[in-house]
Design an enzyme around this catalytic site. Sequence first.
Site, mmCIF file in Angstrom:
data_model
loop_
_atom_site.group_PDB
_atom_site.id
_atom_site.type_symbol
_atom_site.label_atom_id
_atom_site.label_comp_id
_atom_site.label_asym_id
_atom_site.label_seq_id
_atom_site.Cartn_x
_atom_site.Cartn_y
_atom_site.Cartn_z
ATOM 1 N NE ARG A 53 -3.691 -0.443 2.181
ATOM 2 C CZ ARG A 53 -4.710 -0.707 1.374
ATOM 3 N NH1 ARG A 53 -5.171 0.234 0.576
ATOM 4 N NH2 ARG A 53 -5.260 -1.899 1.364
ATOM 5 C CB THR A 93 -1.939 7.219 -3.214
ATOM 6 O OG1 THR A 93 -1.386 5.897 -3.343
ATOM 7 C CG2 THR A 93 -1.019 8.211 -3.909
ATOM 8 C CG ASP A 102 -0.276 -10.222 10.105
ATOM 9 O OD1 ASP A 102 0.184 -11.153 9.409
ATOM 10 O OD2 ASP A 102 -0.208 -9.031 9.770
ATOM 11 C CG ASP A 108 3.144 -11.055 11.611
ATOM 12 O OD1 ASP A 108 4.094 -11.049 10.799
ATOM 13 O OD2 ASP A 108 2.678 -10.016 12.113
#
Length: 209
Positions: A104, A108, A200, A203
């Site tokens: 990402r 933006t 996550d 992870d």
Amino acid sequence: MGQVLIYDHPLIQHKIAMLRDKNTSTKDFRELVSEIAMLMCYEVTRNLPLRDVDVETPIGIAHEKMLAGKNICFVPVLRAGLGMVDGVLSLVPSAKVGHIGLYRDPDTLEPVEYYCKLPVDVADRDVVVLDPMLATGGSASAAISFIKQRGAKNIKLMNLIAAPEGINRVVADHPDVDIYCAAVDKELNSHAYIVPGLGDAGDRLFGTK
């Protein structure tokens, strides 16, 4: 128009419960992700095209069916999608495997592709995008768009756990894509984590936290 299929199979529900447990070890978590992906793959491949064949048995000729044309292509979204690959390949060992990586942009906040390697004949294959978690849907939608840009036409999305927001985003952006989920949770929290989710996935798969 794409469909959203949510699994209710007892074995999948049992394994999802184990997957969510914060005390599940990295080894067990990795094995569970693979097992659930394998079980989900059975339904994902239900509509693969078949051709008629004659098979000679020790007794006579059997009129059977086998997969027709180009085989399926699995595309894990790096890195967590890698945990699903062994499971689906155990069911369809002849499948090709592509890879797509996204990050990402901090300014933006838009997904940016940093890696994409697909079979040269991806346009002739059924593509299944693999990603354990469908949260906001931004990354999944972007991954599907990037794969479409390479010529793929028949795409499905396979997630272990999804949030309603993610499903709605993919349905809106890609109404031609079927979505397969082992579980749909109630919401996202302020950090865009699925609640109750499982934390996550990357992870927990790779022991990096």
